[in-house]
Design a protein around this motif. Structure first.
Motif, PDB file in Angstrom:
ATOM      1  N   ILE A  38       0.826  -1.213   0.000  1.00 33.71           N
ATOM      2  CA  ILE A  38       0.000   0.000   0.000  1.00 33.71           C
ATOM      3  C   ILE A  38       0.857   1.258   0.000  1.00 33.71           C
ATOM      4  O   ILE A  38       0.669   2.150  -0.833  1.00 33.71           O
ATOM      5  CB  ILE A  38      -0.966  -0.004   1.207  1.00 33.71           C
ATOM      6  CG1 ILE A  38      -2.056  -1.060   0.996  1.00 33.71           C
ATOM      7  CG2 ILE A  38      -1.588   1.369   1.419  1.00 33.71           C
ATOM      8  CD1 ILE A  38      -2.908  -1.317   2.223  1.00 33.71           C
ATOM      9  N   THR A  39       1.805   1.345   0.926  1.00 33.25           N
ATOM     10  CA  THR A  39       2.602   2.573   0.979  1.00 33.25           C
ATOM     11  C   THR A  39       3.645   2.627  -0.130  1.00 33.25           C
ATOM     12  O   THR A  39       4.067   3.716  -0.509  1.00 33.25           O
ATOM     13  CB  THR A  39       3.266   2.753   2.355  1.00 33.25           C
ATOM     14  OG1 THR A  39       3.978   1.568   2.705  1.00 33.25           O
ATOM     15  CG2 THR A  39       2.237   3.085   3.414  1.00 33.25           C
ATOM     16  N   SER A  40       4.031   1.471  -0.684  1.00 33.81           N
ATOM     17  CA  SER A  40       4.981   1.520  -1.800  1.00 33.81           C
ATOM     18  C   SER A  40       4.331   2.158  -3.028  1.00 33.81           C
ATOM     19  O   SER A  40       5.012   2.798  -3.826  1.00 33.81           O
ATOM     20  CB  SER A  40       5.522   0.121  -2.130  1.00 33.81           C
ATOM     21  OG  SER A  40       4.546  -0.671  -2.767  1.00 33.81           O
ATOM     22  N   ILE A  41       3.024   2.013  -3.174  1.00 27.86           N
ATOM     23  CA  ILE A  41       2.312   2.654  -4.290  1.00 27.86           C
ATOM     24  C   ILE A  41       2.436   4.174  -4.188  1.00 27.86           C
ATOM     25  O   ILE A  41       2.773   4.849  -5.161  1.00 27.86           O
ATOM     26  CB  ILE A  41       0.828   2.224  -4.309  1.00 27.86           C
ATOM     27  CG1 ILE A  41       0.718   0.746  -4.666  1.00 27.86           C
ATOM     28  CG2 ILE A  41       0.022   3.084  -5.279  1.00 27.86           C
ATOM     29  CD1 ILE A  41      -0.666   0.158  -4.455  1.00 27.86           C
ATOM     30  N   PHE A  42       2.173   4.709  -2.992  1.00 26.32           N
ATOM     31  CA  PHE A  42       2.272   6.153  -2.805  1.00 26.32           C
ATOM     32  C   PHE A  42       3.725   6.630  -2.912  1.00 26.32           C
ATOM     33  O   PHE A  42       3.999   7.668  -3.504  1.00 26.32           O
ATOM     34  CB  PHE A  42       1.670   6.553  -1.459  1.00 26.32           C
ATOM     35  CG  PHE A  42       0.201   6.268  -1.381  1.00 26.32           C
ATOM     36  CD1 PHE A  42      -0.710   6.979  -2.145  1.00 26.32           C
ATOM     37  CD2 PHE A  42      -0.275   5.267  -0.554  1.00 26.32           C
ATOM     38  CE1 PHE A  42      -2.062   6.699  -2.085  1.00 26.32           C
ATOM     39  CE2 PHE A  42      -1.620   4.983  -0.478  1.00 26.32           C
ATOM     40  CZ  PHE A  42      -2.529   5.708  -1.249  1.00 26.32           C
ATOM     41  N   GLY A  47       8.261   9.215  -5.734  1.00 30.18           N
ATOM     42  CA  GLY A  47       9.579   9.039  -6.351  1.00 30.18           C
ATOM     43  C   GLY A  47       9.582   9.391  -7.833  1.00 30.18           C
ATOM     44  O   GLY A  47      10.519  10.021  -8.325  1.00 30.18           O
ATOM     45  N   ALA A  48       8.526   9.011  -8.558  1.00 34.71           N
ATOM     46  CA  ALA A  48       8.436   9.341  -9.985  1.00 34.71           C
ATOM     47  C   ALA A  48       8.344  10.852 -10.180  1.00 34.71           C
ATOM     48  O   ALA A  48       8.966  11.409 -11.103  1.00 34.71           O
ATOM     49  CB  ALA A  48       7.236   8.645 -10.615  1.00 34.71           C
ATOM     50  N   MET A  49       7.610  11.545  -9.309  1.00 31.10           N
ATOM     51  CA  MET A  49       7.523  13.010  -9.396  1.00 31.10           C
ATOM     52  C   MET A  49       8.882  13.644  -9.110  1.00 31.10           C
ATOM     53  O   MET A  49       9.293  14.577  -9.799  1.00 31.10           O
ATOM     54  CB  MET A  49       6.479  13.551  -8.423  1.00 31.10           C
ATOM     55  CG  MET A  49       5.063  13.365  -8.886  1.00 31.10           C
ATOM     56  SD  MET A  49       3.842  14.276  -7.906  1.00 31.10           S
ATOM     57  CE  MET A  49       4.135  13.661  -6.247  1.00 31.10           C
ATOM     58  N   LEU A 110       6.928   2.749   2.093  1.00 28.93           N
ATOM     59  CA  LEU A 110       7.086   4.113   1.584  1.00 28.93           C
ATOM     60  C   LEU A 110       8.499   4.339   1.055  1.00 28.93           C
ATOM     61  O   LEU A 110       8.690   4.850  -0.043  1.00 28.93           O
ATOM     62  CB  LEU A 110       6.744   5.122   2.681  1.00 28.93           C
ATOM     63  CG  LEU A 110       6.760   6.588   2.262  1.00 28.93           C
ATOM     64  CD1 LEU A 110       5.667   6.872   1.232  1.00 28.93           C
ATOM     65  CD2 LEU A 110       6.594   7.488   3.472  1.00 28.93           C
ATOM     66  N   GLY A 111       9.482   3.932   1.843  1.00 33.18           N
ATOM     67  CA  GLY A 111      10.877   4.095   1.411  1.00 33.18           C
ATOM     68  C   GLY A 111      11.191   3.314   0.152  1.00 33.18           C
ATOM     69  O   GLY A 111      11.826   3.830  -0.778  1.00 33.18           O
ATOM     70  N   ILE A 112      10.736   2.076   0.097  1.00 35.69           N
ATOM     71  CA  ILE A 112      10.972   1.248  -1.086  1.00 35.69           C
ATOM     72  C   ILE A 112      10.270   1.841  -2.301  1.00 35.69           C
ATOM     73  O   ILE A 112      10.825   1.886  -3.401  1.00 35.69           O
ATOM     74  CB  ILE A 112      10.518  -0.204  -0.833  1.00 35.69           C
ATOM     75  CG1 ILE A 112      11.470  -0.884   0.160  1.00 35.69           C
ATOM     76  CG2 ILE A 112      10.447  -1.006  -2.134  1.00 35.69           C
ATOM     77  CD1 ILE A 112      10.987  -2.224   0.679  1.00 35.69           C
ATOM     78  N   GLY A 113       9.053   2.325  -2.106  1.00 32.50           N
ATOM     79  CA  GLY A 113       8.324   2.953  -3.202  1.00 32.50           C
ATOM     80  C   GLY A 113       9.026   4.183  -3.747  1.00 32.50           C
ATOM     81  O   GLY A 113       9.121   4.365  -4.970  1.00 32.50           O
ATOM     82  N   ILE A 114       9.523   5.030  -2.858  1.00 27.81           N
ATOM     83  CA  ILE A 114      10.236   6.234  -3.295  1.00 27.81           C
ATOM     84  C   ILE A 114      11.464   5.861  -4.115  1.00 27.81           C
ATOM     85  O   ILE A 114      11.699   6.402  -5.203  1.00 27.81           O
ATOM     86  CB  ILE A 114      10.613   7.125  -2.089  1.00 27.81           C
ATOM     87  CG1 ILE A 114       9.347   7.744  -1.484  1.00 27.81           C
ATOM     88  CG2 ILE A 114      11.605   8.214  -2.500  1.00 27.81           C
ATOM     89  CD1 ILE A 114       9.569   8.443  -0.155  1.00 27.81           C
ATOM     90  N   LEU A 115      12.254   4.916  -3.605  1.00 21.35           N
ATOM     91  CA  LEU A 115      13.442   4.484  -4.349  1.00 21.35           C
ATOM     92  C   LEU A 115      13.064   3.867  -5.690  1.00 21.35           C
ATOM     93  O   LEU A 115      13.721   4.096  -6.703  1.00 21.35           O
ATOM     94  CB  LEU A 115      14.265   3.495  -3.520  1.00 21.35           C
ATOM     95  CG  LEU A 115      14.963   4.084  -2.294  1.00 21.35           C
ATOM     96  CD1 LEU A 115      15.622   2.986  -1.486  1.00 21.35           C
ATOM     97  CD2 LEU A 115      15.971   5.147  -2.702  1.00 21.35           C
ATOM     98  N   SER A 116      11.994   3.092  -5.708  1.00 22.55           N
ATOM     99  CA  SER A 116      11.518   2.483  -6.946  1.00 22.55           C
ATOM    100  C   SER A 116      11.125   3.545  -7.959  1.00 22.55           C
ATOM    101  O   SER A 116      11.472   3.463  -9.133  1.00 22.55           O
ATOM    102  CB  SER A 116      10.326   1.570  -6.653  1.00 22.55           C
ATOM    103  OG  SER A 116       9.730   1.133  -7.856  1.00 22.55           O
ATOM    104  N   THR A 153       4.319  -2.259  -7.028  1.00 24.82           N
ATOM    105  CA  THR A 153       5.130  -1.048  -6.913  1.00 24.82           C
ATOM    106  C   THR A 153       5.608  -0.573  -8.275  1.00 24.82           C
ATOM    107  O   THR A 153       5.530   0.614  -8.599  1.00 24.82           O
ATOM    108  CB  THR A 153       6.345  -1.304  -5.994  1.00 24.82           C
ATOM    109  OG1 THR A 153       5.886  -1.792  -4.733  1.00 24.82           O
ATOM    110  CG2 THR A 153       7.169  -0.052  -5.785  1.00 24.82           C
ATOM    111  N   ALA A 154       6.110  -1.493  -9.086  1.00 27.09           N
ATOM    112  CA  ALA A 154       6.599  -1.129 -10.423  1.00 27.09           C
ATOM    113  C   ALA A 154       5.464  -0.604 -11.297  1.00 27.09           C
ATOM    114  O   ALA A 154       5.658   0.333 -12.082  1.00 27.09           O
ATOM    115  CB  ALA A 154       7.277  -2.326 -11.078  1.00 27.09           C
ATOM    116  N   LEU A 155       4.272  -1.182 -11.176  1.00 27.18           N
ATOM    117  CA  LEU A 155       3.127  -0.695 -11.943  1.00 27.18           C
ATOM    118  C   LEU A 155       2.786   0.733 -11.539  1.00 27.18           C
ATOM    119  O   LEU A 155       2.536   1.597 -12.390  1.00 27.18           O
ATOM    120  CB  LEU A 155       1.915  -1.607 -11.749  1.00 27.18           C
ATOM    121  CG  LEU A 155       0.640  -1.179 -12.473  1.00 27.18           C
ATOM    122  CD1 LEU A 155       0.852  -1.145 -13.985  1.00 27.18           C
ATOM    123  CD2 LEU A 155      -0.506  -2.107 -12.120  1.00 27.18           C
TER     124      LEU A 155
END
Length: 166
Positions: A38-42, A47-49, A110-116, A153-155
């Protein structure tokens, strides 16, 4: 930035394929892992922004620094573990309450999502380590679950890059 989005899309396809195989074997457990997802999505969107506002040289330099830091951390951990007698992974945190495990999983996600999102990686290895060492998943369930979370997360990161391109 196009190559990062493309790399993430390939991660989605590959991870879904692997996840399906683990699912058929009963080795996906999202009860605890869902909080990371859930938090990796956010985090991936954030991270993309961030990445789309970075120049190519800044992004490349940042990626190099993260790789060096990760490499040194792994080398240090490997040298420390060389002295350990047991090959089984140890828990870093003993949770007294379920809510503590959930909070830690949310922060990790959240951290993993940002790095991703920034670097175009699905985060599978980081998720795998978190599931095994922090949330105490058995290895096969950790691999299957981390692969599915990585696909999610990648999606999310891929969608973020697609939206930034529009």
């Amino acid at each position: 930035m196009f190559y990062i989005g493309t790399s993430l899309f390939v991660d989605v396809i590959a991870s879904l394929t692997v996840s399906y195989s683990y699912y058929k074997s009963g080795n996906i457990e999202l009860k605890s892992g869902i909080w990371i997802a859930i938090t990796s999505i956010f985090g991936a969107q954030l991270g993309a922004m961030l990445a789309s506002n970075m120049g190519d040289s800044t992004l490349s330099s940042s990626f190099g620094i993260v790789l060096l830091l990760a490499g040194f951390a792994m080398l240090r951990k490997g040298l420390k573990n060389k002295k350990a007698e047991s090959n089984s992974p140890k828990k870093f945190i003993n949770f007294k309450h379920e809510w503590q495990k959930i909070v830690v999983a949310l922060i990790i996600g959240l951290g993993i999502g940002i790095l991703s999102g920034i670097f175009g990686a699905g985060g599978g290895v980081m998720i795998l380590l978190a599931l095994i060492m922090i949330l105490s998943f058995p290895l096969h369930k950790a691999i299957g679950t981390s692969t599915l979370i990585m696909a999610i997360t990648a999606l999310s990161s891929t969608i973020g890059y697609g939206l930034e391109a529009i």
